[in-house]
Write a protein that holds these residues in place. Structure first.
Motif, short mmCIF file in Angstrom:
data_model
loop_
_atom_site.label_atom_id
_atom_site.label_comp_id
_atom_site.label_asym_id
_atom_site.label_seq_id
_atom_site.Cartn_x
_atom_site.Cartn_y
_atom_site.Cartn_z
N GLN A 126 -96.28 -54.73 17.20
CA GLN A 126 -97.02 -55.98 16.94
C GLN A 126 -96.44 -57.11 17.78
N ILE A 127 -97.30 -57.85 18.48
CA ILE A 127 -96.84 -59.02 19.24
C ILE A 127 -97.10 -60.31 18.47
N ALA A 128 -98.13 -60.36 17.64
CA ALA A 128 -98.42 -61.59 16.88
C ALA A 128 -97.23 -61.92 15.98
N PHE A 129 -96.76 -63.16 16.03
CA PHE A 129 -95.65 -63.62 15.18
C PHE A 129 -94.43 -62.71 15.28
N ASN A 130 -94.12 -62.30 16.51
CA ASN A 130 -93.00 -61.39 16.73
C ASN A 130 -92.40 -61.66 18.11
N ALA A 131 -91.29 -61.01 18.41
CA ALA A 131 -90.67 -61.09 19.74
C ALA A 131 -90.29 -59.67 20.12
N ILE A 132 -90.83 -59.18 21.24
CA ILE A 132 -90.61 -57.78 21.64
C ILE A 132 -89.69 -57.74 22.86
N ASN A 169 -104.29 -59.22 6.84
CA ASN A 169 -104.57 -57.80 7.10
C ASN A 169 -103.44 -57.13 7.88
N GLU A 170 -103.42 -55.82 7.82
CA GLU A 170 -102.50 -55.03 8.63
C GLU A 170 -102.99 -55.04 10.09
N VAL A 171 -102.08 -54.89 11.03
CA VAL A 171 -102.51 -54.80 12.43
C VAL A 171 -102.19 -53.41 12.96
N GLU A 172 -102.98 -53.01 13.95
CA GLU A 172 -102.74 -51.71 14.60
C GLU A 172 -102.53 -51.95 16.08
#
Lengths: 345, 345
Positions: A200-206, A183-186
């Motif tokens: 988005q923080i899931a499966f990412n690096a901010i 699904n898309e995340v908000e």
């Protein structure tokens, strides 16, 4: 700490993530408490928490909350500390503040017990607990500073979402489930709850923790620069930082490059860190052993490994430093300070 | 590329993650193909893949597979390249090799088109594609090298699991589901499939990519050191690296600290990068815009942002460099090289 004076203790922000850890540690360490007062915002007042098997009602923190209190541990946000800690301090309460409110105030000691415990003697009622990412780094740098001197530090962090609070943890876990389900995340909280743009923080690096300053660095990065100099008592240490949020729940990891003032032997550095208080050396490449966030979670220590010399600069040293940001990075450091105060009384 | 010679092209490792991207790019870029040969290990031979609407049967790669082939793109692991690329090259095939097999061979050019495309002219049949983490870094460093000179680089990476192959992606997603469900995980692949010790990658950061060398660095870290010097044609550039796997599927992020040889203006650096081929500048802190792995995924560009001067060293510069490790970090860089070869013929 038997046969010793008992203290009236207040925990401000008792229902928060750090407050919860502080209570656990006060209980586990058998802190010499006479009376325990749990304080919070009006919103959480009325909550009942259990301490050593007894229910304690959380009360709203007000200027009148500190009558009779001797030690107060604040972790309810900078605004609460700014409003209430000076009032409490004036009444003779020793305030240990986990927020950013007084850290760079010249009259407030900024303390990591393993590094500069003597600084607590200069307090004027408030002692500041440093930022989580700074605490674990300076704890590991201190033995090197004492032995070799440090000229500069270049650090890149891999920080857990728990540093942004319980809602950030919820968001990361919820987003992860959504992504795994296709699904898309908000995004709604991270990187900074009070700013308009979310990522988005899931499966990412901010690469943003806290607000940007005019110089292009984030506040988190500037905390690492300024607090390191203050805690280590050396304004000449040059620090530059890149602070990054990654999808980890508990435990900040840091890739730290240090340039020492004097030549070093790698084996000596390992011995120094092995013997240093609060440090656990996990450095065994042959057996693939190095510090990991998942293994540091819930533990009080600062874990150090991946020690290796810069092949181009003989005084350069790479390190990997991991610690639970809610423990040594917050609650445990604050309780350690409280224990030193209790011992001195 | 109309009105131009068509080539007999072989893709070795056609069923792998990088091979799949190479095929997509050859199709999308309308590469001038006469005949396309898809090769793989015996295990995957017989698979049928679709290219421009036509089914192509995957054949087992053997020493006889290269008769009539003019350009071969290898991404089937170092052992396959070592065994077959020299044989193909002897038959006159130009081999573009995505593995580590020939990168540091003095007779093999190591090419990132935006940095050192002229090096392809010196090939003796094999042209090596650099490691993913090196490619995106040198693409962003090249404009700075040309304008200011570079004395040193200190890099910490935040690398996606896709760099360790499809099984590592599966493991990370499966582990994430288990952790979210409150279950224990049993790591089986990462950090290095062929080594005995495994660590959880879900909600963690693992400071090991590839095997440890005797000097305490991992092979991935040493690739960044050696390949950067070779590609940039300057052995005097000092590079030190810490390579870390994080729970991201596609897109490597890098915190890169560069020390330039000459003074710089930050606005000039931004302009240089804005105008540089293959680079997209995403650097707008006021609007919380910076490169993110989730946004780089699937795109060919190298994204650069978070540009800021080291407050302690006026020639020091911090950058945040993000790119899809399977695209510019592998497939796209290889196809770019193939396009340059096609143009020169």
């Amino acid at each position: 700490m038997s046969n010793q004076k008992l203290f009236n203790v207040a925990v401000v922000g008792a229902t928060g993530a750090v407050g919860e850890q502080i209570l656990k540690l006060l209980e586990k360490r058998d802190f010499p408490i006479n009376q325990l007062k749990l304080l919070s915002s009006a919103r959480s007042a009325g909550t009942k928490l259990t301490f050593k098997g007894q229910e304690v009602m959380v009360e709203e923190a007000t200027p009148d909350s500190f009558i009779g209190v001797e030690i107060a541990l604040f972790s309810a946000g900078g605004d609460v500390s700014k409003a209430l800690a000076p009032i409490a301090a004036e009444q003779g309460v020793i305030c240990i503040d986990n927020t950013n409110a007084f850290r760079m105030d010249p009259d407030t000691p900024l303390v990591v017990p393993e590094v500069n415990i003597d600084a607590i003697n200069e307090h004027k009622g408030i002692i500041a607990n440093p930022n989580c990412s700074t605490i674990q780094m300076v704890a590991a740098l201190k033995p090197l500073q004492d032995r070799y001197g440090i000229s500069r530090v270049i650090v890149s962090t891999y920080q857990a979402v728990s540093g942004a609070g319980a809602r950030a943890i919820d968001e990361m876990l919820r987003q992860s489930k959504e992504v795994l389900a296709g699904n898309e995340v908000e995004p709604q909280i991270l990187p900074v709850g009070s700013l308009p743009v979310k990522h988005q923080i899931a499966f990412n690096a901010i690469p943003q923790i806290d607000k940007f300053q005019d110089n292009g660095y984030t506040l988190e990065e500037m905390k690492m620069v300024r607090e390191t100099k203050k805690i280590m008592g050396d304004e000449s240490i040059e620090v530059t930082a890149t602070c990054v949020r990654i999808p980890v729940v508990y435990g900040h990891s840091e890739s730290v490059y240090v340039e020492l003032k004097n030549d070093y032997e790698l084996e000596d550095v390992k011995r120094l860190l092995q013997d240093a208080p609060g440090i656990t050396l996990v450095d065994d490449p042959a057996n693939q052993q190095y510090p990991l966030a998942t293994e540091a979670a819930g533990k009080p220590d600062v874990f150090v490994g991946r020690l290796r010399r810069d092949l181009g600069h003989s005084r350069g040293l790479n390190m990997w430093i991991v610690s639970d940001n809610l423990m040594k990075g917050a609650a445990w450091n604050a309780v350690q300070i409280a224990e030193f105060i209790a011992i001195e009384k």
